[in-house]
Design a protein around this motif. Structure first.
Motif, PDB file in Angstrom:
ATOM      1  N   ARG A   1       0.831  -1.204   0.000  1.00 40.82           N
ATOM      2  CA  ARG A   1       0.000   0.000   0.000  1.00 40.82           C
ATOM      3  C   ARG A   1       0.867   1.256   0.000  1.00 40.82           C
TER       4      ARG A   1
ATOM      5  N   ARG B   1      -1.027   0.366  -6.113  1.00 38.89           N
ATOM      6  CA  ARG B   1      -1.283  -0.839  -6.907  1.00 38.89           C
ATOM      7  C   ARG B   1      -0.403  -0.931  -8.153  1.00 38.89           C
TER       8      ARG B   1
ATOM      9  N   GLN C   1      -9.060 -10.955  -2.703  1.00 35.11           N
ATOM     10  CA  GLN C   1      -8.708  -9.608  -2.282  1.00 35.11           C
ATOM     11  C   GLN C   1      -7.186  -9.421  -2.395  1.00 35.11           C
TER      12      GLN C   1
ATOM     13  N   TRP D   1      -3.830  -7.951  -5.271  1.00 34.66           N
ATOM     14  CA  TRP D   1      -3.517  -7.044  -6.367  1.00 34.66           C
ATOM     15  C   TRP D   1      -2.886  -7.789  -7.542  1.00 34.66           C
TER      16      TRP D   1
ATOM     17  N   ARG E   1      -7.488  -8.649 -12.782  1.00 37.13           N
ATOM     18  CA  ARG E   1      -8.447  -7.745 -12.139  1.00 37.13           C
ATOM     19  C   ARG E   1      -9.812  -7.909 -12.787  1.00 37.13           C
TER      20      ARG E   1
ATOM     21  N   THR F   1     -15.342   3.507 -11.476  1.00 35.07           N
ATOM     22  CA  THR F   1     -14.310   2.946 -10.596  1.00 35.07           C
ATOM     23  C   THR F   1     -14.274   1.443 -10.808  1.00 35.07           C
TER      24      THR F   1
ATOM     25  N   GLU G   1     -13.518  -2.509 -10.140  1.00 31.27           N
ATOM     26  CA  GLU G   1     -13.481  -3.464  -9.028  1.00 31.27           C
ATOM     27  C   GLU G   1     -12.028  -3.689  -8.596  1.00 31.27           C
ATOM     28  N   ASP G   2     -11.783  -3.686  -7.287  1.00 31.35           N
ATOM     29  CA  ASP G   2     -10.429  -3.897  -6.764  1.00 31.35           C
ATOM     30  C   ASP G   2     -10.006  -5.362  -6.814  1.00 31.35           C
ATOM     31  N   ASP G   3     -10.955  -6.264  -6.661  1.00 30.06           N
ATOM     32  CA  ASP G   3     -10.612  -7.686  -6.518  1.00 30.06           C
ATOM     33  C   ASP G   3     -10.070  -8.275  -7.818  1.00 30.06           C
TER      34      ASP G   3
END
Length: 950
Positions: free
Chosen positions: A106, A110, A409, A411, A415, A454, A456-458
């Motif tokens: 972090r 990313r 969850q 990086w 994606r 935005t 999706e982060d997953d």
């Protein structure tokens, strides 16, 4: 041809030939019309991996199959590659980041973190593939795949978008397996159950309306009590008449009065029949809570520490420390009635090896496609499992299949191609919202106005990429790439070699993916990249020229022809697990696994390959024995020395082809040993073929070992030495050796490729610039019926006679060895035999004395007091009565008689078994009857010998 050196040096030979193979693109899979394709896709090792003994076994078996296919004239393709291994790789890079830069992912963000992972992959990610080269793996390295390569990523995301369109993918808040170490959801298949010794706590909850009255529960997790929202009892449990609807006080955590509810899911027989309900931390509790409309109180953070909802005394503590603290709080308050040692099974994260937590989170889920067809193809043996028993395990899983949690969850990974309109709370989106293009965008290319969305982060579960491996490695879904890779030619693949531990992770999912995505080329459409949220009503149009998206068939079962075209493979061979001498699974933590590269350095790659296959019976776990690897090296040395002996025995004629060798044979000059070795060569060819067809690799190795070491080296080469001194027999004898060695090298090549390639050229079997795999392996029938020369018409009586002589010599040697006389060559043997049997012995007397290490064999009518053994040519006595312990000899004969009696009983039982006699071929039954008659005759003779000893 250069002279074969005195000793075999594996390292130099291995480097030389692997470089030559690569330079000539010998492993390239080429589309060759008219040739039958043979395709294997490697189970992609993790990009973080290094070679293990499991890899050695698995990849050696794949290499055997592929090299054998080339020798049989098939267009063979073995596709290599690695898996991006989301959790494992991210863990490695994050650990390095902390150690070297004192930063977290972090801190980098990313994009920069992903760049770090790619740097690591470029530096370290190819290690295991280089190690496979040392083993001799004949993969088409120009086709090496990586599951994060751009073309492969497109395939993964195409599959996601298409399945979303079809309604198979949805987003929901459900209880998942949560790994606190990696802080991601896991599928059920990524959780290993382990026995854990813990504590069972007896805790009492006081009635609000009746102070002094308590209900008692049992729990192994007192730290979750602050998350309790109810106590449940069975509605028919008389112990709690009048309790349902009342409230009790939560004994620790923020003060709360919680209800007692009745639910039929409660097990009245466990403990007191009362169950604490903690919906946020137990799947069963979550379901009960849902039925009763109970609130959800989550007392754990994502990293496994307790949060503020656990109360000030527990907040911030690690979960296991919190468990101890909670027990102390209960004890201090008087709420802890008792505690006791308790063992139960606990789920552990497969990757991080820490206890998982049931956790309520928003995740992406997949309803598996083509489940019924996936059952049918294995049940009906369109895909055959070897051993077959694994089909039952597979079908049981499919009968009880649950939706697949495909989001992680992390990086590092693919994606998820989903974008949410900015300003929307994605956790409040309904299923209908997910299908509304104004709120959610799903496509490969992303929205045209990315500033308003935005992503999706997953990322997707790693297995959500590798389930496409059989066809995504051949260009799918891009039409041009598929054509270039030859997908229409090489797919379906032929055989998958893998471990049973990933039968659910990978094998079952690949079958469903193949059935879902393969078939006719997809129609060209822009619907996925532009408006990918809609569920299509019908399939795309036919005659497609581009495969940028998936063509989905109309709903309903596939036809048999469609299924045949879509299968990812025809056969699945499940290897066993390699264990140490104590039966423990090999692992780094136990320190019980040898480094395969050390074994290659010590014994050679061929020695390791031959040794590991020799101890790997079909589908069974393997007890690793290094001495068997040494035996593999010894076998290679034996092969080397035998070929060197042949070269030193005289010049070779034209060895450039089978026909050239057969044309030099003079069958009229064959003696019994010539007939016998050629018969054994053909029989071994048949047995190796049968074994490989039935995936009995160790049986094939054993057949080759027995033939070459015993039949050829120990017998034929030895008896040939006298023939090599005779000009009339020398040329024919050498030609037979050339033929046998040629076939032996071809049969052995898939197992030990380096040494066989070297000897193939040293003995003049192949011209420079060509390799052993450029030659076709003729089977036994083709050799025997060859029209060149006279073919191979063998004398069956001569073959049987040599088998009797070999048995006599072997048993005579064993008799000498039992009496510590193995090295003595002055021993005399007496023989009681029929006239016919003695005639055979007398004709071969010189050979027998030399081979048995004896001074002479003398015929007698009667012999007393001498150790003896029953052979196919009579009873043989060792003439050393004065030096023999008669008592010991009686014990030996008694043991032999007892053993024989057991064999007779077994044969009689088999012949009395109607199930056997009804199903067995007549030749097998006749063979068993003949064996029984021979056993009875031998028993009579053993009984006579015992009686003679008194």
């Amino acid at each position: 041809m250069a002279d074969i050196s005195k000793s075999y040096e594996p390292r130099e030979v291995e480097k030389k030939w692997y470089a030559a193979w690569l330079a000539s693109h010998a492993f390239a899979g080429r589309v060759t019309p008219g040739k039958e394709p043979y395709t294997i896709v490697i189970p992609p090792p993790n990009v973080t991996g290094v070679l293990t003994m499991g890899h050695v076994l698995n990849n050696t078996l794949q290499d055997i199959l592929v090299r054998r296919a080339r020798l049989e004239g098939r267009a063979a393709l073995w596709i290599p590659g690695t898996d991006h291994a989301g959790i494992a790789t991210q863990n490695v890079v994050e650990r390095q980041l902390r150690q070297k830069e004192k930063k977290t992912r972090r801190d980098l963000g990313r994009e920069k973190f992903e760049a770090k992972v790619w740097e690591w992959r470029e530096e370290k990610g190819g290690i295991i593939l280089e190690q496979l080269r040392r083993l001799g793996a004949s993969c088409d390295w120009d086709r090496t795949q990586f599951t994060m390569d751009p073309h492969y990523s497109r395939a993964v995301l195409t599959a996601f978008v298409g399945l979303f369109q079809k309604g198979n993918i949805y987003r929901g808040k459900r209880m998942v397996n949560w790994c606190p170490a990696t802080q991601t959801a896991l599928s059920d298949e990524e959780v290993n159950m382990k026995p854990v010794n813990g504590t069972m706590y007896h805790v009492r909850y006081e009635r609000v309306d009746a102070p002094g009255k308590f209900i008692e529960v049992k729990t192994t997790r007192p730290e979750t009590i602050p998350g309790d929202v109810a106590i449940a009892v069975h509605p028919e449990d008389p112990r709690y008449d009048g309790w349902v609807g009342k409230k009790v006080r939560r004994p620790i955590g923020p003060a709360a009065d919680i209800p007692i509810v009745a639910d039929a899911a409660v097990d009245r027989e466990f403990g007191t029949g009362a169950l604490k309900i903690t919906p946020a931390h137990d799947k069963a509790d979550f379901e009960i809570g849902g039925r009763h409309g109970l609130p959800i109180v989550d007392v754990l953070n994502a990293d496994g520490t307790l949060n503020e909802f656990a109360g000030p005394e527990l907040a911030g503590m690690e979960r296991f420390a919190g468990r101890k603290k909670a027990a102390e709080m209960l004890r201090s308050s008087g709420a802890l009635v008792a505690d006791e040692a308790y063992s139960n099974n606990v789920g552990f994260s497969e990757r991080a090896d820490v206890p998982i937590e049931p956790r309520l989170t928003w995740q992406w889920w997949l309803r598996y496609p083509r489940v019924e067809e996936a059952k049918a193809v294995v049940r009906d043996e369109l895909i055959k499992f070897h051993p077959e028993r694994w089909s039952k395990v597979y079908l049981h899983w499919l009968e009880n299949i649950q939706d697949w949690c495909i989001s992680r969850q992390l990086w590092w990974g693919h994606r998820i191609p989903v974008w949410y309109r900015k300003g929307l709370d994605k956790e409040k989106l309904t299923e209908a919202d997910l299908r509304d293009p104004a709120k959610v965008h799903v496509s490969l290319a992303g929205p045209a106005d990315p500033e308003n969305w935005t992503q999706e982060d997953d990322v997707l579960d790693t297995w959500a990429s590798s389930w496409l491996w059989p066809f995504a490695t051949m260009g799918w879904p891009d039409q041009a790439a598929m054509q270039k890779a030859g997908l229409d030619y090489f797919y379906p693949t032929t055989t998958l070699v893998t471990g049973p531990d990933i039968i659910f992770f990978w094998v079952a999912r690949m079958i469903m993916a193949g059935l879902e995505f393969m078939g006719k080329p997809p129609a060209q459409t822009d619907s996925i990249p532009e408006t990918g949220n809609r569920i299509p009503d019908t399939a795309g149009s036919a005659g497609a020229k581009d495969a940028s998206c998936i063509r989905y068939p109309v709903s309903g079962m596939l036809t048999p022809d469609e299924i045949q075209a879509r299968l990812p493979f025809r056969h699945v061979y499940f290897t066993g697990i390699i264990r140490d001498a104590q039966g423990r699974k090999m692992s780094k933590s136990l320190g019980n696994s040898p480094d395969p590269l050390d074994l290659i350095d010590k014994y050679g790659a061929d020695g390791l390959r031959f040794g590991i296959v020799s101890i790997a019976p079909q589908g069974q776990d393997i007890r690793f024995q290094e001495d068997r690897i040494e035996s593999g090296k010894n076998f290679c040395n034996k092969l080397w020395n035998a070929c060197r002996f042949r070269q030193m025995s005289g010049g070779a004629g034209d060895n450039s082809s089978l026909e050239a060798i057969l044309s030099r044979l003079e069958p009229a000059k064959f003696d019994a040993d010539d007939h016998a070795i050629l018969d054994r060569m053909l029989a071994t060819s048949r047995e190796v073929n049968r074994s490989l067809c039935e995936f009995e690799f160790s049986a094939a190795v054993q057949a080759l070992y027995t033939f070459f070491w015993n039949d050829f080296c120990d017998w034929y080469v030895e008896v040939s030495k006298s023939k090599l001194q005779d000009l009339d027999t020398k040329a024919n004898c050498l030609t037979i050796q050339d033929l046998v060695l040629r076939q032996t090298l071809l049969l052995l090549h898939p197992f030990i490729p380096f040494i066989t390639e070297e000897l193939w050229h040293q003995l003049g079997y192949g011209p420079e610039g060509r390799f052993i795999e450029d030659v076709r392996l003729e089977n036994a029938s083709q050799i025997a019926s060859s029209s060149v020369g006279h073919g191979l018409t063998l004398d069956r009586a001569a073959v049987a006679q040599v088998a009797q002589l070999i048995s006599l010599v072997s048993q005579a040697r064993a008799l000498k060895a039992e009496h510590n006389l193995a090295s003595r060559r002055d021993s005399k043997f007496f023989v009681i035999a029929s006239d016919a049997d003695w005639s055979v012995i007398a004709t071969n007397l010189a050979k027998l004395t030399r081979m048995a290490g004896a001074a002479e064999f003398i015929r007698r009518d009667k012999v007393e007091g001498a150790p003896a053994i029953v052979t196919p040519l009579g009873t043989v006595y060792l003439d050393l009565a004065s030096a023999v312990d008669v008592g010991a000899e009686k014990i030996r004969l008694t043991r032999e008689l007892d053993q024989l009696t057991k064999h007779i009983a077994g044969t009689e039982a088999r012949l009395a078994n109607k199930a056997f006699t009804d199903k067995a071929p007549p030749a097998v039954i006749e063979g068993a009857k003949k064996q029984l008659a021979e056993q009875h005759a031998k028993r009579v003779e053993l009984e006579r010998l015992l009686q003679a000893l008194g």
